[in-house]
Scaffold this motif. Sequence first.
Motif, PDB file in Angstrom:
ATOM      1  N   LEU A   1       0.854  -1.192   0.000  1.00 54.50           N
ATOM      2  CA  LEU A   1       0.000   0.000   0.000  1.00 54.50           C
ATOM      3  C   LEU A   1       0.883   1.232   0.000  1.00 54.50           C
ATOM      4  CD1 LEU A   1      -2.769   1.452   0.395  1.00 54.50           C
ATOM      5  CD2 LEU A   1      -2.418   1.169   2.855  1.00 54.50           C
ATOM      6  N   GLU A   2       0.659   2.116  -0.957  1.00 47.79           N
ATOM      7  CA  GLU A   2       1.378   3.394  -0.987  1.00 47.79           C
ATOM      8  C   GLU A   2       0.497   4.429  -1.653  1.00 47.79           C
ATOM      9  OE1 GLU A   2       4.109   2.317  -4.874  1.00 47.79           O
ATOM     10  OE2 GLU A   2       5.008   2.253  -2.893  1.00 47.79           O
ATOM     11  N   GLY A   3       0.720   5.686  -1.301  1.00 54.34           N
ATOM     12  CA  GLY A   3      -0.075   6.743  -1.895  1.00 54.34           C
ATOM     13  C   GLY A   3       0.040   8.040  -1.127  1.00 54.34           C
ATOM     14  N   THR A   4      -0.911   8.953  -1.408  1.00 50.21           N
ATOM     15  CA  THR A   4      -0.872  10.302  -0.854  1.00 50.21           C
ATOM     16  C   THR A   4      -2.252  10.717  -0.373  1.00 50.21           C
ATOM     17  OG1 THR A   4       0.855  10.878  -2.442  1.00 50.21           O
ATOM     18  CG2 THR A   4      -0.287  12.700  -1.398  1.00 50.21           C
ATOM     19  N   ILE A   5      -2.266  11.443   0.729  1.00 43.73           N
ATOM     20  CA  ILE A   5      -3.478  12.102   1.222  1.00 43.73           C
ATOM     21  C   ILE A   5      -3.277  13.587   0.972  1.00 43.73           C
ATOM     22  CG2 ILE A   5      -4.916  12.617   3.218  1.00 43.73           C
ATOM     23  CD1 ILE A   5      -3.926   9.918   4.388  1.00 43.73           C
ATOM     24  N   HIS A   6      -4.241  14.189   0.289  1.00 40.33           N
ATOM     25  CA  HIS A   6      -4.144  15.606  -0.055  1.00 40.33           C
ATOM     26  C   HIS A   6      -5.353  16.329   0.524  1.00 40.33           C
ATOM     27  CE1 HIS A   6      -2.901  19.079  -2.415  1.00 40.33           C
ATOM     28  NE2 HIS A   6      -4.157  19.208  -2.827  1.00 40.33           N
TER      29      HIS A   6
ATOM     30  N   GLY B   1     -12.619  25.974   7.900  1.00 41.27           N
ATOM     31  CA  GLY B   1     -13.220  26.080   6.575  1.00 41.27           C
ATOM     32  C   GLY B   1     -13.355  24.727   5.901  1.00 41.27           C
ATOM     33  N   LEU B   2     -13.746  24.749   4.640  1.00 41.04           N
ATOM     34  CA  LEU B   2     -13.994  23.548   3.852  1.00 41.04           C
ATOM     35  C   LEU B   2     -12.709  23.040   3.200  1.00 41.04           C
ATOM     36  CD1 LEU B   2     -15.952  21.554   2.384  1.00 41.04           C
ATOM     37  CD2 LEU B   2     -16.105  23.278   0.579  1.00 41.04           C
ATOM     38  N   TYR B   3     -12.493  21.746   3.301  1.00 38.34           N
ATOM     39  CA  TYR B   3     -11.395  21.052   2.624  1.00 38.34           C
ATOM     40  C   TYR B   3     -11.977  19.867   1.869  1.00 38.34           C
ATOM     41  CZ  TYR B   3      -8.011  23.513   5.571  1.00 38.34           C
ATOM     42  OH  TYR B   3      -7.261  24.465   6.198  1.00 38.34           O
ATOM     43  N   HIS B   4     -11.338  19.509   0.775  1.00 42.93           N
ATOM     44  CA  HIS B   4     -11.629  18.256   0.088  1.00 42.93           C
ATOM     45  C   HIS B   4     -10.476  17.322   0.436  1.00 42.93           C
ATOM     46  CE1 HIS B   4     -14.964  19.660  -2.412  1.00 42.93           C
ATOM     47  NE2 HIS B   4     -14.309  20.813  -2.458  1.00 42.93           N
ATOM     48  N   VAL B   5     -10.799  16.181   1.027  1.00 44.59           N
ATOM     49  CA  VAL B   5      -9.785  15.181   1.353  1.00 44.59           C
ATOM     50  C   VAL B   5      -9.711  14.228   0.171  1.00 44.59           C
ATOM     51  CG1 VAL B   5      -9.076  13.384   2.964  1.00 44.59           C
ATOM     52  CG2 VAL B   5     -10.361  15.377   3.802  1.00 44.59           C
ATOM     53  N   GLN B   6      -8.574  14.224  -0.491  1.00 41.88           N
ATOM     54  CA  GLN B   6      -8.366  13.395  -1.674  1.00 41.88           C
ATOM     55  C   GLN B   6      -7.342  12.318  -1.320  1.00 41.88           C
ATOM     56  OE1 GLN B   6      -7.031  16.629  -4.137  1.00 41.88           O
ATOM     57  NE2 GLN B   6      -9.082  16.990  -4.946  1.00 41.88           N
TER      58      GLN B   6
ATOM     59  N   ILE C   1       0.744   8.273   2.618  1.00 37.76           N
ATOM     60  CA  ILE C   1      -0.038   7.317   3.406  1.00 37.76           C
ATOM     61  C   ILE C   1       0.944   6.438   4.168  1.00 37.76           C
ATOM     62  CG2 ILE C   1      -1.534   5.297   3.255  1.00 37.76           C
ATOM     63  CD1 ILE C   1      -2.886   6.645   0.862  1.00 37.76           C
ATOM     64  N   LYS C   2       0.796   6.427   5.490  1.00 37.62           N
ATOM     65  CA  LYS C   2       1.631   5.600   6.363  1.00 37.62           C
ATOM     66  C   LYS C   2       0.766   5.108   7.512  1.00 37.62           C
ATOM     67  CE  LYS C   2       5.937   7.806   5.260  1.00 37.62           C
ATOM     68  NZ  LYS C   2       7.190   7.184   5.174  1.00 37.62           N
ATOM     69  N   PRO C   3      -0.059   4.083   7.253  1.00 39.60           N
ATOM     70  CA  PRO C   3      -0.942   3.606   8.317  1.00 39.60           C
ATOM     71  C   PRO C   3      -0.166   2.941   9.453  1.00 39.60           C
ATOM     72  CG  PRO C   3      -1.089   2.166   6.404  1.00 39.60           C
ATOM     73  CD  PRO C   3      -0.218   3.330   6.022  1.00 39.60           C
TER      74      PRO C   3
ATOM     75  N   GLN D   1      -4.708   5.868  10.090  1.00 35.29           N
ATOM     76  CA  GLN D   1      -3.784   6.993   9.994  1.00 35.29           C
ATOM     77  C   GLN D   1      -4.496   8.230  10.487  1.00 35.29           C
ATOM     78  OE1 GLN D   1      -1.559   7.313   6.382  1.00 35.29           O
ATOM     79  NE2 GLN D   1      -0.801   9.350   6.865  1.00 35.29           N
ATOM     80  N   ASN D   2      -3.984   8.819  11.550  1.00 33.50           N
ATOM     81  CA  ASN D   2      -4.552  10.048  12.093  1.00 33.50           C
ATOM     82  C   ASN D   2      -3.906  11.251  11.434  1.00 33.50           C
ATOM     83  OD1 ASN D   2      -6.291   8.792  13.961  1.00 33.50           O
ATOM     84  ND2 ASN D   2      -4.595   8.523  15.377  1.00 33.50           N
ATOM     85  N   VAL D   3      -4.725  12.255  11.211  1.00 33.79           N
ATOM     86  CA  VAL D   3      -4.252  13.504  10.633  1.00 33.79           C
ATOM     87  C   VAL D   3      -4.572  14.591  11.648  1.00 33.79           C
ATOM     88  CG1 VAL D   3      -4.518  15.133   8.731  1.00 33.79           C
ATOM     89  CG2 VAL D   3      -4.711  12.675   8.306  1.00 33.79           C
ATOM     90  N   GLY D   4      -3.547  15.185  12.230  1.00 36.36           N
ATOM     91  CA  GLY D   4      -3.763  16.246  13.197  1.00 36.36           C
ATOM     92  C   GLY D   4      -4.195  17.537  12.529  1.00 36.36           C
ATOM     93  N   GLN D   5      -4.927  18.348  13.267  1.00 41.80           N
ATOM     94  CA  GLN D   5      -5.401  19.618  12.710  1.00 41.80           C
ATOM     95  C   GLN D   5      -4.247  20.572  12.472  1.00 41.80           C
ATOM     96  OE1 GLN D   5      -8.550  21.420  14.910  1.00 41.80           O
ATOM     97  NE2 GLN D   5      -8.495  23.299  13.727  1.00 41.80           N
TER      98      GLN D   5
END
Length: 73
Positions: A10-15, A48-53, A30-32, A38-42
Amino acid sequence: FPEDFKSRKLEGTIHLFRPSDNTLDISFPIKPDSNMSQNVGQGDMKPGLYHVQVDYQLDGVSYYTEKRLVIRE
């Protein structure tokens, strides 16, 4: 990610894409953890609005998903 991904490649990117201000976009690999989470800190994210890709490859097959996220103060 599903538990059965654990033994697979598994490999990839969170944008995190901010439609109103691209200077606030954030990307990271991506590093589960051992639980396939995988937690993403604020961090420095502004309200505001974000698109998580999420763009990833699993055993060489490409996948993509997108969700909306609203950060509030």
